[in-house]
Design an enzyme around this catalytic site. Structure first.
Site, short mmCIF file in Angstrom:
data_model
loop_
_atom_site.label_atom_id
_atom_site.label_comp_id
_atom_site.label_asym_id
_atom_site.label_seq_id
_atom_site.Cartn_x
_atom_site.Cartn_y
_atom_site.Cartn_z
N ALA A 63 -6.25 6.04 -0.32
CA ALA A 63 -6.68 6.79 -1.50
C ALA A 63 -5.52 6.74 -2.49
CB ALA A 63 -6.99 8.23 -1.10
N GLY A 108 -7.14 5.79 3.50
CA GLY A 108 -8.54 5.57 3.11
C GLY A 108 -8.98 4.13 3.29
N GLU A 111 -9.96 3.82 6.81
CA GLU A 111 -11.24 4.55 6.96
C GLU A 111 -12.41 3.73 6.42
OE1 GLU A 111 -9.47 8.04 5.08
OE2 GLU A 111 -10.21 9.21 6.75
N GLU A 131 -1.45 9.48 6.46
CA GLU A 131 -1.62 10.71 5.67
C GLU A 131 -0.61 11.79 6.03
OE1 GLU A 131 -4.12 8.98 6.99
OE2 GLU A 131 -5.81 8.90 5.60
N1 DAK Z 1 -1.92 5.04 -4.13
C1 DAK Z 1 -1.45 4.78 -5.37
N2 DAK Z 1 -0.62 3.77 -5.64
C2 DAK Z 1 -0.22 2.99 -4.61
C3 DAK Z 1 -0.68 3.21 -3.28
C4 DAK Z 1 -1.59 4.29 -3.07
N3 DAK Z 1 -2.10 4.55 -1.85
N4 DAK Z 1 -0.10 2.28 -2.49
C5 DAK Z 1 0.65 1.51 -3.29
N5 DAK Z 1 0.59 1.94 -4.56
C6 DAK Z 1 1.24 1.39 -5.74
C7 DAK Z 1 2.76 1.59 -5.72
O1 DAK Z 1 3.08 2.87 -6.21
C8 DAK Z 1 3.20 0.48 -6.64
O2 DAK Z 1 2.96 0.88 -7.98
P1 DAK Z 1 4.06 0.54 -9.14
O3 DAK Z 1 5.33 1.15 -8.66
O4 DAK Z 1 4.12 -0.96 -9.18
O5 DAK Z 1 3.49 1.17 -10.37
C9 DAK Z 1 2.23 -0.64 -6.33
O6 DAK Z 1 1.09 -0.02 -5.75
C10 DAK Z 1 2.78 -1.66 -5.34
O7 DAK Z 1 3.23 -0.94 -4.21
P2 DAK Z 1 4.70 -1.12 -3.59
O8 DAK Z 1 5.67 -1.49 -4.65
O9 DAK Z 1 4.98 0.10 -2.78
O10 DAK Z 1 4.46 -2.38 -2.65
P3 DAK Z 1 5.26 -2.77 -1.32
O11 DAK Z 1 4.79 -4.13 -0.96
O12 DAK Z 1 6.73 -2.53 -1.49
O13 DAK Z 1 4.77 -1.72 -0.21
C11 DAK Z 1 3.10 -0.47 1.05
C12 DAK Z 1 3.42 -1.77 0.24
C13 DAK Z 1 1.60 -0.50 1.36
C14 DAK Z 1 3.89 -0.49 2.34
C15 DAK Z 1 3.46 0.77 0.18
O14 DAK Z 1 2.89 0.62 -1.12
C16 DAK Z 1 2.94 2.04 0.76
O15 DAK Z 1 3.45 2.57 1.74
N6 DAK Z 1 1.91 2.60 0.10
C17 DAK Z 1 1.34 3.90 0.48
C18 DAK Z 1 0.44 3.72 1.65
C19 DAK Z 1 -0.13 5.04 2.07
O16 DAK Z 1 0.56 6.03 2.36
N7 DAK Z 1 -1.44 5.05 2.10
C20 DAK Z 1 -2.18 6.23 2.51
C21 DAK Z 1 -2.45 7.02 1.29
S1 DAK Z 1 -3.08 8.55 1.73
C22 DAK Z 1 -8.73 12.95 1.34
C23 DAK Z 1 -9.44 11.83 1.53
C24 DAK Z 1 -8.80 10.66 1.80
C25 DAK Z 1 -7.47 10.65 1.92
C26 DAK Z 1 -6.75 11.79 1.74
C27 DAK Z 1 -7.38 12.95 1.47
N8 DAK Z 1 -9.35 14.20 0.97
C28 DAK Z 1 -10.73 14.20 0.90
C29 DAK Z 1 -8.61 15.24 0.49
C30 DAK Z 1 -6.77 9.45 2.12
C31 DAK Z 1 -5.46 9.48 1.97
C32 DAK Z 1 -4.72 8.27 1.90
O17 DAK Z 1 -5.23 7.20 1.93
#
Ligand code: DAK
Length: 256
Positions: A63, A108, A111, A131
């Protein structure tokens, strides 16, 4: 649609999430486009199987974290319901959905893959539910679908630790059905789509429905299976399948 591409060919649809600059993170407008694409293929009687994939190095990196940062409790509940509705349209569809996971499938994104019937992964893919690193828990079905697919042990391990795992590890624990060379990912996913698309459509749709309900129905699941089985036995598709077998030719199913 700005964030999702939809292509259709020979009864197969490909939905491609296309926001590579943010690793295809599911901001509300991306989810909205994804829902439109899913509604389109579900309403299209010519489509038998659907492949979902992502552009660039991610399938979906989750997400949109920026958006999550703006939400309060009520907004979080609404967001959960929207995502659950969209992913539910995949799970409840009579068509077969295949996730072709080309890279990061986190939060997400994992998921979304779990809502699909099969997961085919590039050897570059990375899966996880990180998360808890953000102080939240999954909200788009992982606690339910991952537990149903993998059992409580692996679901708890992945969701409570947030550990990111390789495609090979995901295969080992049963999250993924096939791991393939990155360059062959779409060919392999499309082959699998063609395989299921060549089977009896009614049989595939009803078998999917019976399997989906396996955890809800308890012992009544056997009765439910018998009822759906009987519908396939009474179908024109069965007459055609049996006839084609004895005539040593490929069946031409009509889905009724
Ligand atoms: N959201 C927004 N932007 C994201 C993102 C994300 N999930 N993942 C990556 N980006 C963005 C980065 O901020 C970066 O943006 P700029 O800095 O260029 O503006 C760009 O994408 C490229 O990312 P990186 O520079 O970080 O790229 P790397 O190759 O260095 O790293 C990575 C790739 C996948 C390891 C890293 O980006 C990372 O760890 N990303 C976060 C992954 C993560 O934590 N995903 C889970 C998100 S939480 C809910 C329902 C659903 C959910 C929650 C609540 N409710 C109903 C309340 C779901 C939650 C999630 O999915």
């Amino acid at each position: 649609m700005r964030y999702v591409e939809l292509e259709k060919r020979d009864g197969i649809a490909v939905i491609r999430i296309n926001r590579p600059e943010k690793l295809n993170a599911l901001a509300p407008e991306v989810l909205e486009d994804l829902e439109k694409a899913i509604d389109d293929v579900n309403a299209d009687t010519g489509i038998r199987a659907v492949v979902i994939t992502g552009t660039g190095k991610a399938f979906v990196a989750g997400a949109d974290i920026k958006y999550i940062g703006t939400l309060d409790e009520e907004g979080g509940y609404r967001m959960a319901k929207v995502g659950q509705r969209v992913f539910g349209k995949i799970e409840d569809s009579p068509k077969v959905f295949i996730a072709a996971v080309n890279g990061y499938a986190l939060g997400g994104g994992c998921e979304l893959a779990l809502a699909c019937d099969f997961i085919v992964a590039s050897e570059n893919a990375v899966f996880g539910q990180p998360e808890v690193d953000l102080g939240i828990m999954p909200g788009w079905g992982a606690t339910q679908r991952m537990t149903r697919r993998l059992g409580q042990g692996w679901a708890k391990y992945l969701i409570l630790t947030g550990e990111r795992i390789s495609a090979h590890k995901a295969y080992e624990i049963g999250l993924v059905q096939k791991v393939v060379n990155h360059d062959n990912l779409m060919d392999e996913a499309l082959n699998l789509a063609q395989t299921v698309a060549s089977k009896g459509p009614l049989a595939v749709a009803l078998a999917k429905e019976a399997i989906n309900r396996a955890f809800q129905l308890g012992d009544f699941g056997f009765e439910y299976e018998a009822k759906l089985f009987a519908r396939t036995v009474g179908s024109e598709d069965k007459d055609e399948g049996v006839k084609a077998f004895f005539e040593k030719r490929k069946p031409e199913f009509k889905g009724r």
